[in-house]
Design a protein around this motif. Sequence first.
Motif, PDB file in Angstrom:
ATOM      1  N   MET A  96      -7.380 -24.766  21.204  1.00  0.00           N
ATOM      2  CA  MET A  96      -6.908 -24.286  20.751  1.00  0.00           C
ATOM      3  C   MET A  96      -6.671 -22.299  21.269  1.00  0.00           C
ATOM      4  N   ASN A  97      -6.026 -22.134  21.023  1.00  0.00           N
ATOM      5  CA  ASN A  97      -6.191 -20.289  22.007  1.00  0.00           C
ATOM      6  C   ASN A  97      -5.304 -19.620  20.598  1.00  0.00           C
ATOM      7  N   SER A  98      -6.374 -19.157  20.226  1.00  0.00           N
ATOM      8  CA  SER A  98      -5.862 -17.884  19.209  1.00  0.00           C
ATOM      9  C   SER A  98      -5.305 -16.059  20.392  1.00  0.00           C
ATOM     10  N   TYR A  99      -5.422 -15.598  18.990  1.00  0.00           N
ATOM     11  CA  TYR A  99      -4.734 -14.381  19.994  1.00  0.00           C
ATOM     12  C   TYR A  99      -4.998 -12.242  19.004  1.00  0.00           C
ATOM     13  N   ALA A 100      -6.933 -12.244  19.473  1.00  0.00           N
ATOM     14  CA  ALA A 100      -7.491 -11.806  18.593  1.00  0.00           C
ATOM     15  C   ALA A 100      -8.058 -10.928  19.634  1.00  0.00           C
ATOM     16  N   PRO A 101      -7.184 -10.334  20.123  1.00  0.00           N
ATOM     17  CA  PRO A 101      -7.913  -8.985  21.334  1.00  0.00           C
ATOM     18  C   PRO A 101      -8.489  -7.906  20.444  1.00  0.00           C
ATOM     19  N   TYR A 102      -8.333  -7.908  19.416  1.00  0.00           N
ATOM     20  CA  TYR A 102      -8.839  -6.167  18.393  1.00  0.00           C
ATOM     21  C   TYR A 102     -10.337  -6.280  17.875  1.00  0.00           C
ATOM     22  N   SER A 103     -10.112  -7.961  17.819  1.00  0.00           N
ATOM     23  CA  SER A 103     -11.604  -8.018  16.811  1.00  0.00           C
ATOM     24  C   SER A 103     -12.047  -9.247  17.276  1.00  0.00           C
ATOM     25  N   GLU A 104     -11.359  -9.620  18.755  1.00  0.00           N
ATOM     26  CA  GLU A 104     -12.611 -11.046  18.974  1.00  0.00           C
ATOM     27  C   GLU A 104     -12.888 -11.717  17.705  1.00  0.00           C
ATOM     28  N   LEU A 105     -12.487 -12.162  17.235  1.00  0.00           N
ATOM     29  CA  LEU A 105     -12.515 -12.702  15.873  1.00  0.00           C
ATOM     30  C   LEU A 105     -11.981 -14.323  16.018  1.00  0.00           C
ATOM     31  N   GLU A 106     -13.321 -15.136  16.470  1.00  0.00           N
ATOM     32  CA  GLU A 106     -12.339 -16.323  17.152  1.00  0.00           C
ATOM     33  C   GLU A 106     -12.534 -17.528  16.050  1.00  0.00           C
ATOM     34  N   GLU A 107     -10.908 -17.350  14.853  1.00  0.00           N
ATOM     35  CA  GLU A 107     -10.754 -18.019  13.535  1.00  0.00           C
ATOM     36  C   GLU A 107     -10.048 -19.345  14.129  1.00  0.00           C
ATOM     37  N   TYR A 108     -10.335 -20.209  13.277  1.00  0.00           N
ATOM     38  CA  TYR A 108      -8.939 -21.444  13.895  1.00  0.00           C
ATOM     39  C   TYR A 108      -9.327 -22.331  12.835  1.00  0.00           C
TER      40      TYR A 108
END
Length: 227
Positions: free
Chosen positions: A1-13
Motif C-alpha cells: 500500500m502506498n500512502s501520500y503523506a509528504p507533509y507529515s510523513e505519517l504512514e497510516e494504512y
Amino acid sequence: MNSYAPYSELEEYCLVEGSSGLFYPGTRIENISFPLTISAVRAAICSCLANNDRPISIFQNEPVSELLNFWKEEYNIKRIDTLPDSPELFDPLITAEIDVMSTLHDLTKYSVTPHSDFQVTALLETEMGYITGVNIEVSAWSLGLCAERTAISRAITAGYGDKLRRMHIYAPKGDFISPCGSCRQVLADIMPRQQVVLHHRNETSSTHFVKDLLPYGFTSSSLKRKK
Ligand code: THU
C-alpha cells in the motif's frame, strides 16, 4: 500500500473487510491544504462502499486514523487484530479495453447518494488501465467523498500515483459538469500537469488542464514536502 503523506510523513494504512470477503486497502492522502487530507479509514470505507460492498471489519495498526470511532459506529464495524493468511485484496484497476462514456454511465449504479440522489462517476486513466470512482455520501456530509477523490485515493493506495494520465468525470443529472473546488485542489496537488475530461449531459465533452481549473491555487514554499 502506498500512502501520500509528504507533509507529515505519517504512514497510516488500513484494510477494511467487506461483506463480500474482499479487503479494501486505504492509505492517508494528504493535501497541501491540510483539512482536505483523506484518512486511511475514510479512503478504505469509501472504496468498499463504491464497490457496492458493506464494510464489516477493520484492521489498522498504529497510528489509527482520525475519527476511527465515527466510522466504526456509522457502519457497525468491528476492529480486528489479525488478518487471514492471504486476504483477497480489492484491485481497482480495469485493464480491459473499455468505452469510457458507457463505463461512466454504467458506474452510476455504484454511487451511494442517500442525501442528494445526484450521481457522479469518474474514470482515472493510468498507464496500466482505468480506476473507477463514484460519489459516496455518509451521515456526516463532510466525510463522504466525491467521485474524483474516490478514484484518486484508490489509485494512490494501489501504487499508481506516478502513472496517472487523465481524469474523466460524468454526472447524468449535471448540466455542465465540472469538479468542485475541493476536488480541483486535490487534483492540483496530485496530478497538476494532467488533464480532466468533462462529459456533459448533452453528450458533449470538454478537456481542461488541471492547472487551468485552479488559477492562483494555494501554495507556499514554506509548506515543503518532506520527500
Ligand atoms: N460531487 C462529486 O462527486 N464530485 C464533484 O466534483 C461535485 C460533487 C458529489 C458529492 C455529493 O455526493 C453530490 O455530488 C452533491 O454534492
